[in-house]
Design an enzyme around this catalytic site. Structure first.
Site: not given
Ligand code: F6P
Length: 348
Positions: A132, A227, A280
């Site tokens: 991020d 998001e 990503q």
């Molecule tokens: O690492 C941060 C991030 O990429 C955020 O942008 C995203 O909301 C989150 O991770 C989602 O992570 P997970 O689904 O692995 O908990």
């Protein structure tokens, strides 16, 4: 370096994984070996210190990991500050493992825990990580460049099919609190509208941009949405479910679908959604992220060797330096007006 031969550096990777973590681990082990320290790899982020799971890392065990995505140590979103018992377990296990110094590699949450431990007297150095790119105090976190590359490639692919079908393509990307991936990949991919948490917009303004573009003969469009974007006036972000993680974060997801439905309803342009999700975060790091992770890892060990604890390594311009952890975890680095103004020039 006899005095250091028994000294142990612990290293853990916490929070969401990202490409470049293994470059940091490898660099820490290589530099530590050179200076006469042993390295212990703590498994699965803070969970490894709560449950007491760690393994020695050697030159051999980190050989060949530089181009690999993810983290050989594993990670988790464990928050040991949630209870007095887990706080105590972390401190007890640091002692039990004989960890003299700790390197915590993570984003805002992991580094927040690191800061707490510094205040408890743990000799710790932080390394900023997240796709991020929102950690304050560093110009860039590793993992971000790889994510931007992945999203840019996706936008390029979506362009050709959007043009063939004269469609609007909405691409939802990661970015919980900030829109760095959306902004930089959107600019690189030539997006026609970029929607980020830093700048709520009305659905009317979004449709207006697309209608103007179509009116001048470009009858397809790419909209990139982070998001964490909220339509102007919306009370909260769009979430996948009602669950919270250990740090109290919601599971974001679904804003792309909301925007796409509204665009199609209002403009009558056929619209499709692509959610890039964890693609990503996965895969092999770019050369930039491998090198940034490597430089961060070397610097983290150097800081320990110099007795500079409570610091976070960072990139300032082209130089690797450090700042106090406290300065890095109090706020987030958001997309600033210069970036937004530049992106807006290419809307429509
Ligand atoms: O690492 C941060 C991030 O990429 C955020 O942008 C995203 O909301 C989150 O991770 C989602 O992570 P997970 O689904 O692995 O908990």
């Amino acid at each position: 370096m006899d005095t250091n031969s028994q000294r142990v550096i612990g290293i853990l990777t916490g929070g969401g994984d990202c490409p470049g973590l293994n470059a940091v681990i490898r660099a820490v082990v290589r530099r530590a070996d050179m200076l006469g320290y042993k390295v212990l790899g703590v498994k699965n982020g803070w969970l490894g210190l709560v449950d007491g799971i760690a393994e020695p890392l050697s030159l051999l065990s980190v050989s060949g990991i530089l181009p690999r995505g993810g983290t050989i140590l594993g990670t988790s979103r464990t928050n040991p500050l949630k209870s007095e018992e887990s706080k105590r377990k972390v401190l007890d296990n640091l002692k039990k493992f004989g960890i003299d110094y700790l390197i915590a590699v993570g984003g805002e949450d992991t580094l927040g825990v690191a800061r707490y431990l510094v205040n408890e007297g743990v000799k710790l150095v932080g390394v900023p990580k997240t796709i991020d790119n929102d950690v304050e105090g560093t110009d860039q976190t590793f993992g971000f460049d790889t994510a931007v590359q992945t999203v840019t490639e996706a936008i390029d692919r979506l362009h050709t099919t959007a043009e063939s079908h004269q469609r609007v393509m909405v691409v939802e990307v990661m970015g919980r609190h900030t829109g760095w991936i959306a902004t930089v990949a959107g600019l690189a991919g030539g997006a026609d509208c970029i929607l980020i948490p830093e700048q709520p917009m009305t659905i009317e303004a979004i449709c207006d941009i697309l209608e103007k573009r179509h009116a001048r003969g470009r009858v397809f469009s790419i909209v990139v949405v982070a998001e964490g974007f909220k339509l102007a006036g919306a009370a909260q972000e769009v979430t996948r479910d009602q669950k919270l993680d250990a740090f109290g974060h919601t599971h974001l997801g679904g804003i792309g679908e909301v925007i796409a439905q509204e665009i199609e309803k209002r403009t009558k342009f056929e619209t499709r959604v692509t959610v890039l999700g964890h693609i990503q975060r996965g895969g092999t790091p770019t050369a930039f992220d491998r090198v940034l992770g490597t430089r961060y890892g070397v610097k983290a060990v150097d800081l320990i060797h110099e007795g500079k604890f409570g610091e976070m390594v960072c990139l300032k311009g082209t130089q690797i330096t450090s700042i106090p952890l406290g300065k890095a975890v109090t706020t987030l680095k958001r997309v600033d007006s210069e970036w937004i103004r530049t992106a807006e020039i290419f809307y429509g």
